[in-house]
Design a protein around this motif. Sequence first.
Motif, PDB file in Angstrom:
ATOM      1  N   ILE A 112       0.976  -1.105  -0.187  1.00  0.00           N
ATOM      2  CA  ILE A 112      -0.100  -0.131  -0.192  1.00  0.00           C
ATOM      3  C   ILE A 112       0.909   1.279  -0.005  1.00  0.00           C
ATOM      4  CG2 ILE A 112      -1.659   1.269   1.242  1.00  0.00           C
ATOM      5  CD1 ILE A 112      -2.576  -1.270   2.460  1.00  0.00           C
ATOM      6  N   VAL A 113       0.673   2.108  -0.968  1.00  0.00           N
ATOM      7  CA  VAL A 113       1.532   3.098  -1.192  1.00  0.00           C
ATOM      8  C   VAL A 113       0.400   4.492  -0.981  1.00  0.00           C
ATOM      9  CG1 VAL A 113       2.921   4.664  -2.547  1.00  0.00           C
ATOM     10  CG2 VAL A 113       3.172   2.352  -2.601  1.00  0.00           C
ATOM     11  N   GLY A 114       0.764   5.266   0.012  1.00  0.00           N
ATOM     12  CA  GLY A 114      -0.377   6.662   0.179  1.00  0.00           C
ATOM     13  C   GLY A 114       0.569   7.730   0.112  1.00  0.00           C
ATOM     14  N   ALA A 115      -0.068   8.778  -0.492  1.00  0.00           N
ATOM     15  CA  ALA A 115       0.611  10.127  -0.822  1.00  0.00           C
ATOM     16  C   ALA A 115      -0.466  11.055  -0.220  1.00  0.00           C
ATOM     17  CB  ALA A 115       0.623  10.297  -2.304  1.00  0.00           C
ATOM     18  N   TYR A 116       0.085  11.868   0.309  1.00  0.00           N
ATOM     19  CA  TYR A 116      -0.563  13.210   1.167  1.00  0.00           C
ATOM     20  C   TYR A 116       0.497  14.402   1.179  1.00  0.00           C
ATOM     21  CZ  TYR A 116       2.122  12.267   5.350  1.00  0.00           C
ATOM     22  OH  TYR A 116       3.003  11.831   6.375  1.00  0.00           O
ATOM     23  N   ARG A 117      -0.135  15.416   1.339  1.00  0.00           N
ATOM     24  CA  ARG A 117       0.473  16.700   1.396  1.00  0.00           C
ATOM     25  C   ARG A 117       0.918  16.729   2.994  1.00  0.00           C
ATOM     26  NH1 ARG A 117      -3.583  20.197  -2.320  1.00  0.00           N
ATOM     27  NH2 ARG A 117      -2.929  18.950  -4.353  1.00  0.00           N
ATOM     28  N   GLU A 118       1.998  17.001   3.126  1.00  0.00           N
ATOM     29  CA  GLU A 118       2.478  17.049   4.701  1.00  0.00           C
ATOM     30  C   GLU A 118       2.244  18.180   5.112  1.00  0.00           C
ATOM     31  OE1 GLU A 118       6.466  15.843   7.338  1.00  0.00           O
ATOM     32  OE2 GLU A 118       6.666  16.905   5.277  1.00  0.00           O
ATOM     33  N   ASP A 119       2.139  19.397   4.578  1.00  0.00           N
ATOM     34  CA  ASP A 119       1.680  20.599   5.268  1.00  0.00           C
ATOM     35  C   ASP A 119       0.126  20.862   5.574  1.00  0.00           C
ATOM     36  OD1 ASP A 119       1.244  20.652   2.564  1.00  0.00           O
ATOM     37  OD2 ASP A 119       1.421  22.781   2.490  1.00  0.00           O
ATOM     38  N   GLU A 120      -0.688  19.739   5.136  1.00  0.00           N
ATOM     39  CA  GLU A 120      -2.025  19.749   5.196  1.00  0.00           C
ATOM     40  C   GLU A 120      -2.528  18.808   6.408  1.00  0.00           C
ATOM     41  OE1 GLU A 120      -4.649  19.762   1.950  1.00  0.00           O
ATOM     42  OE2 GLU A 120      -3.161  21.242   0.712  1.00  0.00           O
ATOM     43  N   VAL A 121      -1.320  18.015   7.054  1.00  0.00           N
ATOM     44  CA  VAL A 121      -1.746  16.943   7.847  1.00  0.00           C
ATOM     45  C   VAL A 121      -0.990  17.440   9.504  1.00  0.00           C
ATOM     46  CG1 VAL A 121      -1.537  14.681   8.467  1.00  0.00           C
ATOM     47  CG2 VAL A 121      -1.860  15.290   6.270  1.00  0.00           C
ATOM     48  N   PRO A 122      -1.700  18.049  10.218  1.00  0.00           N
ATOM     49  CA  PRO A 122      -0.935  18.288  11.496  1.00  0.00           C
ATOM     50  C   PRO A 122      -1.234  17.133  12.381  1.00  0.00           C
ATOM     51  CG  PRO A 122      -3.425  19.481  11.315  1.00  0.00           C
ATOM     52  CD  PRO A 122      -2.999  18.749   9.919  1.00  0.00           C
ATOM     53  N   ASP A 123      -0.592  17.235  13.559  1.00  0.00           N
ATOM     54  CA  ASP A 123      -0.555  16.345  14.511  1.00  0.00           C
ATOM     55  C   ASP A 123      -1.890  15.694  14.738  1.00  0.00           C
ATOM     56  OD1 ASP A 123       2.156  16.267  14.466  1.00  0.00           O
ATOM     57  OD2 ASP A 123       2.371  17.376  16.210  1.00  0.00           O
ATOM     58  N   HIS A 124      -3.019  16.576  14.845  1.00  0.00           N
ATOM     59  CA  HIS A 124      -4.408  16.199  15.143  1.00  0.00           C
ATOM     60  C   HIS A 124      -5.322  15.706  14.073  1.00  0.00           C
ATOM     61  CE1 HIS A 124      -4.510  20.067  14.025  1.00  0.00           C
ATOM     62  NE2 HIS A 124      -6.014  20.081  13.734  1.00  0.00           N
ATOM     63  N   HIS A 125      -4.797  15.783  12.944  1.00  0.00           N
ATOM     64  CA  HIS A 125      -5.503  15.142  11.674  1.00  0.00           C
ATOM     65  C   HIS A 125      -5.632  13.532  11.740  1.00  0.00           C
ATOM     66  CE1 HIS A 125      -5.978  14.252   7.430  1.00  0.00           C
ATOM     67  NE2 HIS A 125      -6.358  15.638   7.066  1.00  0.00           N
ATOM     68  N   PRO A 126      -6.776  13.211  11.288  1.00  0.00           N
ATOM     69  CA  PRO A 126      -7.152  11.852  11.585  1.00  0.00           C
ATOM     70  C   PRO A 126      -5.951  10.982  10.796  1.00  0.00           C
ATOM     71  CG  PRO A 126      -9.260  13.011  10.727  1.00  0.00           C
ATOM     72  CD  PRO A 126      -8.035  14.045  10.850  1.00  0.00           C
ATOM     73  N   LEU A 127      -5.547  11.355   9.578  1.00  0.00           N
ATOM     74  CA  LEU A 127      -4.240  10.326   9.121  1.00  0.00           C
ATOM     75  C   LEU A 127      -3.211  10.470   9.791  1.00  0.00           C
ATOM     76  CD1 LEU A 127      -3.247   9.009   6.627  1.00  0.00           C
ATOM     77  CD2 LEU A 127      -2.281  11.172   5.809  1.00  0.00           C
ATOM     78  N   ALA A 128      -3.008  11.438  10.580  1.00  0.00           N
ATOM     79  CA  ALA A 128      -1.775  11.579  11.430  1.00  0.00           C
ATOM     80  C   ALA A 128      -1.993  10.519  12.672  1.00  0.00           C
ATOM     81  CB  ALA A 128      -1.452  12.833  12.010  1.00  0.00           C
TER      82      ALA A 128
END
Length: 94
Positions: free
Chosen positions: A60-76
Amino acid sequence: LGGKESISRMHYAVRRLLKIVCSHFKGVVLFIDDLQWSDTATLDLLKSIVLDGEIPSLLIVGAYREDEVPDHHPLALHTRELEEMNVSITKIKI
């Protein structure tokens, strides 16, 4: 069916499909882009797939914009939870 039962069945169906597909090929790559926009239900499904030890040869390879994922983001939060379960996650910054 209740909401939780429906979700559980959908997770099972997706995992079963992946097991069938992956068992017919030497390797399957599931690429998911823009994970910063994913909702909790999608991330729960991905977690279900990752934790299923019976899906052979799946990357599984996932891509995301790091600057849009703060520590409290569901992905994080999901990523940290998987790491705490000793799931191998490799992060590559581009």
